[in-house]
Design an enzyme around this catalytic site. Structure first.
Site, PDB file in Angstrom:
ATOM      1  N   ILE A  18       1.978  46.688  29.973  1.00 41.14           N
ATOM      2  CA  ILE A  18       1.893  47.315  31.296  1.00 41.14           C
ATOM      3  C   ILE A  18       1.922  46.248  32.390  1.00 41.14           C
ATOM      4  O   ILE A  18       2.580  46.404  33.422  1.00 41.14           O
ATOM      5  CB  ILE A  18       0.588  48.146  31.395  1.00 41.14           C
ATOM      6  N   ASP A  60      -8.096  32.244  31.305  1.00 40.21           N
ATOM      7  CA  ASP A  60      -8.846  33.249  30.560  1.00 40.21           C
ATOM      8  C   ASP A  60      -9.702  34.024  31.567  1.00 40.21           C
ATOM      9  O   ASP A  60     -10.575  33.433  32.211  1.00 40.21           O
ATOM     10  CB  ASP A  60      -9.724  32.539  29.516  1.00 40.21           C
ATOM     11  N   VAL A  61      -9.466  35.325  31.670  1.00 37.59           N
ATOM     12  CA  VAL A  61     -10.190  36.113  32.685  1.00 37.59           C
ATOM     13  C   VAL A  61     -11.680  36.245  32.382  1.00 37.59           C
ATOM     14  O   VAL A  61     -12.442  36.716  33.223  1.00 37.59           O
ATOM     15  CB  VAL A  61      -9.576  37.517  32.887  1.00 37.59           C
ATOM     16  N   ASN A  87      -5.786  44.034  35.248  1.00 37.47           N
ATOM     17  CA  ASN A  87      -5.039  44.758  34.210  1.00 37.47           C
ATOM     18  C   ASN A  87      -5.323  44.243  32.796  1.00 37.47           C
ATOM     19  O   ASN A  87      -5.231  44.999  31.827  1.00 37.47           O
ATOM     20  CB  ASN A  87      -3.534  44.640  34.517  1.00 37.47           C
ATOM     21  N   TYR A 152     -14.507  50.641  23.387  1.00 34.78           N
ATOM     22  CA  TYR A 152     -13.399  50.552  24.347  1.00 34.78           C
ATOM     23  C   TYR A 152     -13.549  51.629  25.424  1.00 34.78           C
ATOM     24  O   TYR A 152     -13.436  51.349  26.614  1.00 34.78           O
ATOM     25  CB  TYR A 152     -12.070  50.700  23.609  1.00 34.78           C
ATOM     26  N   LYS A 156     -13.934  51.450  29.708  1.00 34.45           N
ATOM     27  CA  LYS A 156     -13.064  52.112  30.678  1.00 34.45           C
ATOM     28  C   LYS A 156     -13.841  53.132  31.519  1.00 34.45           C
ATOM     29  O   LYS A 156     -13.534  53.343  32.693  1.00 34.45           O
ATOM     30  CB  LYS A 156     -11.867  52.758  29.964  1.00 34.45           C
ATOM     31  N   THR A 187       3.145  49.523  24.214  1.00 37.23           N
ATOM     32  CA  THR A 187       3.036  48.093  24.549  1.00 37.23           C
ATOM     33  C   THR A 187       2.638  47.350  23.268  1.00 37.23           C
ATOM     34  O   THR A 187       2.258  47.984  22.276  1.00 37.23           O
ATOM     35  CB  THR A 187       1.915  47.872  25.586  1.00 37.23           C
TER      36      THR A 187
HETATM   37  P1  NAP Z   1      -1.096  44.130  25.993  1.00 39.73           P
HETATM   38  O1  NAP Z   1       0.292  44.549  25.687  1.00 39.73           O
HETATM   39  O2  NAP Z   1      -1.955  43.647  24.881  1.00 39.73           O
HETATM   40  O3  NAP Z   1      -1.132  43.056  27.152  1.00 39.73           O
HETATM   41  C1  NAP Z   1      -2.378  42.560  27.542  1.00 39.73           C
HETATM   42  C2  NAP Z   1      -2.208  41.452  28.552  1.00 39.73           C
HETATM   43  O4  NAP Z   1      -3.528  40.963  28.886  1.00 39.73           O
HETATM   44  C3  NAP Z   1      -1.418  40.270  28.027  1.00 39.73           C
HETATM   45  O5  NAP Z   1      -0.683  39.701  29.099  1.00 39.73           O
HETATM   46  C4  NAP Z   1      -2.527  39.309  27.583  1.00 39.73           C
HETATM   47  O6  NAP Z   1      -2.131  37.959  27.599  1.00 39.73           O
HETATM   48  C5  NAP Z   1      -3.562  39.563  28.659  1.00 39.73           C
HETATM   49  N1  NAP Z   1      -4.895  39.152  28.270  1.00 39.73           N
HETATM   50  C6  NAP Z   1      -5.657  39.614  27.232  1.00 39.73           C
HETATM   51  N2  NAP Z   1      -6.823  38.961  27.197  1.00 39.73           N
HETATM   52  C7  NAP Z   1      -6.813  38.083  28.238  1.00 39.73           C
HETATM   53  C8  NAP Z   1      -7.737  37.137  28.717  1.00 39.73           C
HETATM   54  N3  NAP Z   1      -8.926  36.940  28.143  1.00 39.73           N
HETATM   55  N4  NAP Z   1      -7.395  36.386  29.794  1.00 39.73           N
HETATM   56  C9  NAP Z   1      -6.187  36.550  30.393  1.00 39.73           C
HETATM   57  N5  NAP Z   1      -5.271  37.434  29.988  1.00 39.73           N
HETATM   58  C10 NAP Z   1      -5.582  38.190  28.910  1.00 39.73           C
HETATM   59  O7  NAP Z   1      -1.887  45.354  26.674  1.00 39.73           O
HETATM   60  P2  NAP Z   1      -1.389  46.674  27.443  1.00 39.73           P
HETATM   61  O8  NAP Z   1      -1.257  47.760  26.458  1.00 39.73           O
HETATM   62  O9  NAP Z   1      -0.279  46.362  28.358  1.00 39.73           O
HETATM   63  O10 NAP Z   1      -2.723  46.978  28.269  1.00 39.73           O
HETATM   64  C11 NAP Z   1      -2.902  46.565  29.620  1.00 39.73           C
HETATM   65  C12 NAP Z   1      -4.081  47.345  30.183  1.00 39.73           C
HETATM   66  O11 NAP Z   1      -3.794  48.739  30.099  1.00 39.73           O
HETATM   67  C13 NAP Z   1      -5.388  47.140  29.430  1.00 39.73           C
HETATM   68  O12 NAP Z   1      -6.459  47.060  30.350  1.00 39.73           O
HETATM   69  C14 NAP Z   1      -5.504  48.389  28.573  1.00 39.73           C
HETATM   70  O13 NAP Z   1      -6.833  48.693  28.258  1.00 39.73           O
HETATM   71  C15 NAP Z   1      -4.878  49.412  29.492  1.00 39.73           C
HETATM   72  N6  NAP Z   1      -4.378  50.596  28.808  1.00 39.73           N
HETATM   73  C16 NAP Z   1      -3.384  50.505  27.879  1.00 39.73           C
HETATM   74  C17 NAP Z   1      -2.940  51.660  27.236  1.00 39.73           C
HETATM   75  C18 NAP Z   1      -1.835  51.617  26.211  1.00 39.73           C
HETATM   76  O14 NAP Z   1      -1.616  52.648  25.539  1.00 39.73           O
HETATM   77  N7  NAP Z   1      -1.135  50.521  26.047  1.00 39.73           N
HETATM   78  C19 NAP Z   1      -3.506  52.908  27.545  1.00 39.73           C
HETATM   79  C20 NAP Z   1      -4.514  52.973  28.485  1.00 39.73           C
HETATM   80  C21 NAP Z   1      -4.933  51.813  29.117  1.00 39.73           C
HETATM   81  P3  NAP Z   1      -1.757  37.234  26.191  1.00 39.73           P
HETATM   82  O15 NAP Z   1      -0.658  38.057  25.594  1.00 39.73           O
HETATM   83  O16 NAP Z   1      -1.362  35.863  26.598  1.00 39.73           O
HETATM   84  O17 NAP Z   1      -3.005  37.294  25.354  1.00 39.73           O
END
Ligand code: NAP
Length: 256
Positions: A18, A60-61, A87, A152, A156, A187
Site C-alpha cells: 500500500i 526503523d519507525v 503506513n 493485530y 488497529k 500486498t
Molecule cells: P507490506 O507489503 O508488508 O509493506 C510494509 C511496509 O512497511 C514496507 O515498506 C516495510 O519495509 C515497512 N516497514 C515494516 N516495518 C517497518 C519498520 N519497523 N520501519 C520502517 N518501515 C517498516 O504491508 P502492506 O500490506 O502494504 O501494509 C501497509 C499498511 O496497511 C499496514 O499498516 C497494514 O497493517 C495496513 N493494512 C494492510 C492490509 C492488507 O490487506 N494488506 C489491510 C488492512 C490494513 P521493508 O519491506 O523494508 O521491511
C-alpha cells in the site's frame, strides 16, 4: 493544479504494498515525497523508480532517534513538512490472543502503534507551521474484529481511537488527522498472511468474496483515497476513519 502540488509528504513503509502505491500516487499528484523503509535495497529500488527530487530514507519507525533524524532530514531537504502518512505495519502473527508471545505482541505494538507517537513527537512543530495533516493506514479489523488476529486488531483499534483523539488535540493548530481502513489489499504482507492459513487457496477465494464489490484490490484503490484525504479537497474533514473496503463491513450476506 494537481491535488498535492508542491506538498511535502512523509510516508512510512513506502517501499512495498500500500505504501508503494501511495508513493506513486503522491508523486503523480504533484507532491515532493519522502518515504521510509526498513531495507536499504528496497529504499534504493523505490528511489530509482520515482527519481528526484524525492527522498528515500532507510530507518526503523520503532527507533525514536531514527525517526527524529528522518524528519529533520525531510525538513532540511524540502524546507517544510505538510503531511505525515503513518503506513508502516506488521500483520503477523495470525493467532488468537492466548497463543501470542510477548515478543510478537511487543513487535506489533511498536511498529503499528508506537511509531505514530514518534512521528508525531518530532513532526508536530513542522505540521503546525504548515497547518498540515496526518493520515494513518489503519484497518477495518480495528472496527469489526478478525478471527485469529487479536493482537493485530488491537493495534488497529488503537489507531482508530488515536485518529479521533489526535484530531481533537490538533484541530486548534489547523492540523487534520484521518485514517483509511482497508479490508484486504493484495500486498507482500497479505501474501505472507495467506501462507500462514491452513488452506491458502481457500483463503484467496475468501479474500475476493469478503469485498461486496467482488474482488481483493491492489494498493491503488487505497492510494486514491489517501490522495484525497491529504489534499485541500478534504480541508474540512478530520477525525474520520474511512473504510476503503469495497463494502466488506456491510451487513449480513448469503453465501450462495
Ligand atoms: P507490506 O507489503 O508488508 O509493506 C510494509 C511496509 O512497511 C514496507 O515498506 C516495510 O519495509 C515497512 N516497514 C515494516 N516495518 C517497518 C519498520 N519497523 N520501519 C520502517 N518501515 C517498516 O504491508 P502492506 O500490506 O502494504 O501494509 C501497509 C499498511 O496497511 C499496514 O499498516 C497494514 O497493517 C495496513 N493494512 C494492510 C492490509 C492488507 O490487506 N494488506 C489491510 C488492512 C490494513 P521493508 O519491506 O523494508 O521491511
Amino acid at each position: 493544479m494537481r491535488a498535492l502540488q508542491e506538498k511535502v509528504i512523509l510516508i512510512t513503509g513506502g517501499t512495498a504494498g500500500i505504501g508503494l502505491s501511495c508513493v506513486k500516487a503522491y508523486v503523480d499528484a504533484g507532491a515532493k515525497v519522502a518515504f521510509i523503509g526498513l531495507e536499504q535495497e528496497l529504499v534504493n529500488d523505490t528511489q530509482q523508480l520515482i527519481g528526484a527530487p524525492h527522498l528515500g530514507i532507510c530507518a526503523d519507525v520503532t527507533n525514536a532517534a531514527e525517526v527524529e533524524e528522518a524528519i529533520a532530514l525531510v525538513v532540511q531537504t524540502f524546507g517544510r513538512l505538510d503531511a505525515i502518512h503513518n503506513n508502516a505495519g506488521l500483520a503477523s502473527p495470525s493467532k488468537p490472543l492466548h497463543l501470542t508471545t510477548d515478543e510478537e505482541w511487543e513487535n506489533l505494538m511498536q511498529v503499528n502503534l508506537k511509531s505514530i507517537l514518534f512521528t508525531m513527537r518530532y513532526g508536530y512543530p513542522h505540521l503546525k507551521n504548515t497547518k498540515g495533516c496526518v493520515l494513518h493506514t489503519s484497518s477495518l479489523v480495528g472496527e469489526i474484529g478478525q478471527e485469529n488476529h487479536a493482537a493485530y486488531s488491537a493495534t488497529k483499534g488503537a489507531v482508530n481511537a488515536l485518529t479521533k483523539s489526535m484530531a481533537i488535540d490538533y484541530a486548534a493548530d489547523g492540523i487534520r488527522v484521518n485514517a483509511v481502513l482497508p479490508a484486504a489489499v493484495m500486498t507482500p504482507m497479505l501474501k505472507n498472511w495467506v501462507q500462514e492459513q491452513a488452506v491458502p487457496e481457500r483463503t484467496l477465494n475468501f479474500l475476493n468474496d469478503i469485498h461486496l464489490l467482488g474482488y481483493c484490490p491492489e494498493g491503488d484503490v487505497i492510494a486514491d483515497a489517501c490522495v484525497f484525504l491529504l489534499s485541500d479537497n478534504a480541508r474540512f474533514i478530520t477525525g474520520v476513519s474511512l473504510p476503503v473496503s469495497g463494502g466488506a463491513e456491510l451487513g449480513y450476506r448469503r453465501n450462495t
